[in-house]
Enzyme design. Structure first.
Site, PDB file in Angstrom:
ATOM      1  N   CYS A  88      38.957  25.353  43.883  1.00 24.84           N
ATOM      2  CA  CYS A  88      38.575  26.407  44.835  1.00 24.84           C
ATOM      3  C   CYS A  88      37.156  26.923  44.693  1.00 24.84           C
ATOM      4  CB  CYS A  88      39.491  27.611  44.690  1.00 24.84           C
ATOM      5  SG  CYS A  88      41.222  27.232  44.822  1.00 24.84           S
ATOM      6  N   HIS A 149      36.991  34.447  46.003  1.00 24.07           N
ATOM      7  CA  HIS A 149      37.060  33.754  44.705  1.00 24.07           C
ATOM      8  C   HIS A 149      35.698  33.336  44.149  1.00 24.07           C
ATOM      9  CE1 HIS A 149      39.924  31.191  41.995  1.00 24.07           C
ATOM     10  NE2 HIS A 149      39.359  32.207  41.376  1.00 24.07           N
TER      11      HIS A 149
END
Ligand SMILES: *[C@@H]1O[C@H](CO)[C@@H](O)[C@H](O)[C@H]1NC(C)=O
Ligand SMILES: *[C@@H]1O[C@H](CO)[C@@H](O)[C@H](O)[C@H]1NC(C)=O
Length: 593
Positions: A88, A149
């Site tokens: 990610c 993130h």
């Protein structure tokens, strides 16, 4: 008012009526002018962990994704679009900046390939330039919705890493990733414990505890402290170690939060109606900004575990909860595309839909009655998945639409990358690409608009941590696409995944080094089943790939390691976002949809 103009005989009124009419005319003309010369808008969809096999227009005939399919039929399907790192955090940074994530310090020799907490000091450095910043310079209104993130604070309450400091005027979403702990009701799995296991944090904890107790003991032995002092120290160490160990259990409150700009608006996040909330945010942003050029980034907190849907999507698909998640995501894409249509923006908006990497094969349900049900994505004919050099990890389902420039119903099968989006957006908007740094992505409007068919990438590097595990390239302009693989993850026997570590690791005893490297003909063998025989020709390919890799590595300048354990997992309580200290518990209003 017009009627007043006729019935009134007073000159004053006539004058004001005339002025009003004049202003009205000017406004109408100006508006016309705006709509013809207005810069194009950009709408970027980023799905979390969606695999190549999860989408109708990429060959899945049982899942229903009519809206993504609609995008593809009105635009172009990119069937060999890749991410430079299949986890990610680095993949997202690459998309936003057009650069290999290692250039931003998002590649580390530690086991970490992502950030482990909201109260850590690591993040994508603010000096990185995102496409939002590029468009901001060109007068755009910008918003980021969803999963980030890429960090929050670099030091006490500075919000250095949030989207607001990277060119986005508005941010609404999860600054961290959605993990199993966010599930409500709990799904019986703990992502934090898994991460602690992989990163051996549990051993660090044990070592730290032993060291602290020894310190107390030694202090008392040599009478450096008295009885009372040593008792206080003993109790403090016990409490400290206990809290550290218990941290994962309370992680829902610390990690699963929803923010609006700098404010925490929900803690812990209530996932159930979250997709609806994001969709409403997106459609109102489009409506409110239809007169201005805008960039909207919709980074779904789907279809990553913990799985969730609103009530109307529970049980609708033929593929369990995972399928329901994909179908709700598709519904949301449709709603947002409808908002473009309703505001007359379809032809003036560049839409790009992609995923951050392949499906996470190791995610499997453990709840009673659902044991063994796959909860990560499906990578179709492609080998492996998330966190792997194989195509199942790095190839992502991607669609672009921009009528009339992109011809409808077309397919691009040459290698492209999510890093290409920054220079491509800049080109379409007439904005300036940063020229003080290396941009690894290539401007691809020529190819998207059907004007040239030449591959934009010569060599494409697939990273795992700071190591290049593979190189994809096309030696001849119109020829075969090859992939040279140096390192592959060791799978759990009989699978294409690393169930023993939950995510495949990049180094050491968790990988196989190939010497000579494996060579695949991706054009004829996209499933990477048959490595080519070692002939003079394959040796030459290996040489080319190695030379390109070495050249590239030499040009990467060392920067601060954002994934060091110190920056990516060391929890600093004073950096923890909290909506109402000390409770850290709140709900957003009006979330019943
Ligand atoms: C379609 O997607 C679902 C959900 O990921 C998967 O289980 C199924 O195998 C896929 N079907 C095909 C034909 O790829
Ligand atoms: C989601 O919306 C439904 C109404 O459609 C409501 O009953 C439910 O309580 C909401 N869930 C949450 C977590 O707000």
């Amino acid at each position: 008012m017009l009627r007043n103009c006729y019935i009134s005989s007073q000159t004053m009124k006539l004058a004001s009526c005339t002025t009003a009419l004049f202003l009205l005319t000017v406004l109408v003309l100006a508006k016309d002018d705006v709509s013809t010369t207005k810069k194009p808008n950009f709408l970027i969809f980023l799905v979390d962990d969606l695999g190549m096999g999860d989408v109708g227009c990429f060959g899945n005939d049982t899942i229903r994704t009519p809206n993504i399919d609609r995008l593809a039929s009105e635009g172009v399907k990119l069937t060999h679009n890749m991410v430079p790192a299949p986890t990610c955090t680095p993949s997202r940074a690459a998309l936003l900046t057009g650069r290999y994530p290692i250039r931003a310090g998002l590649a580390s020799k530690t086991v970490n390939t992502m950030f482990g907490c909201n109260a850590c000091t690591g993040g994508m450095p603010p000096y990185e330039i995102t496409f939002a910043e590029v468009l901001k310079e060109a007068g755009y209104e910008t918003a980021y919705l969803g999963k980030w993130h890429l960090g929050i604070h670099s030091s006490y309450q500075d919000y250095a890493y949030l989207p607001n400091n990277q060119g986005f005027d508005y941010y609404y979403g999860m600054p961290f990733t959605k993990i199993n702990e966010c599930a409500d009701p709990p799904n019986g799995r703990s992502s934090v414990m898994q991460l602690m296991r992989i990163s051996k944090l549990i051993y660090y904890w044990a070592t730290l505890t032993v060291v602290l107790y020894s310190f107390v003991f030694v202090s008392k032995w040599f009478n450096i402290v008295g009885f009372r002092g040593s008792l206080i120290m003993f109790v403090s160490v016990t409490l400290f170690s206990y809290l550290l160990l218990k941290y994962p259990e309370s992680s829902q409150r610390f990690l699963c939060i929803l923010m609006k700009n700098h404010e925490v608006v929900e803690q812990p996040i209530r996932l159930e109606n979250m997709t609806v909330r994001f969709t409403n945010q997106a459609t109102s942003f489009i409506r409110e900004n239809k007169e201005k050029p805008f960039l909207l980034m919709m980074a779904y907190v789907k279809v990553h575990t913990a799985l969730f849907t609103s009530k109307q999507f529970a049980g609708v698909s033929r593929h369990g909860q995972y399928g329901d998640n994909v179908e709700e995501m598709d519904w949301s894409v449709g709603k947002i595309l409808d908002a473009l249509d309703q505001n007359g923006l379809k032809d003036n908006t560049f839409v790009y839909f992609t995923s951050d990497h392949g499906g996470h094969i190791e995610e499997v349900a453990v709840e009673k009655g659902r044991e063994g049900e796959r909860e990560g994505g499906w990578n179709g004919i492609y080998k492996g998945g998330k966190s792997q050099v194989w195509e199942g990890g790095v190839r992502v389902p991607t669609v672009a639409r921009y009528p009339p420039s992109i011809p409808s119903n077309t397919v691009i099968s040459v290698p492209t990358s999510t890093m290409d989006i920054l220079p491509t957006i800049a080109k379409i908007a007439g904005a300036k690409v940063p020229d003080d740094r290396i941009i690894d992505g290539r401007e691809m409007t020529g190819m998207l608009f059907g004007k040239d068919k030449i591959a934009v990438h010569d060599f494409f590097f697939i990273y795992c941590g700071p190591w290049i595990h593979g190189v994809t390239f096309r030696p001849d302009e119109e020829g075969i696409v090859y992939k040279v693989i140096f390192t592959t993850p060791k799978w759990t026997q009989g699978t294409q995944a690393c169930f023993h570590t939950w995510l495949c690791q990049c180094k050491g005893r968790f990988v196989d080094q190939h010497d000579p490297p494996l060579v695949f003909d991706l054009t004829n063998d996209p499933g990477e089943h048959h490595p080519l025989k070692l002939t003079g020709e394959t040796k030459a390919l290996i040489q080319k790939a190695k030379a390109a890799r070495d050249r590239h590595e030499k040009a990467v300048e060392p920067v601060t390691d954002q994934f060091s354990l110190y920056r990516s997992v060391l929890f600093r309580p004073w950096l923890q976002p909290c909506c109402n200290f000390p409770y850290c518990s709140c709900k957003e209003d009006n979330t019943d949809m």
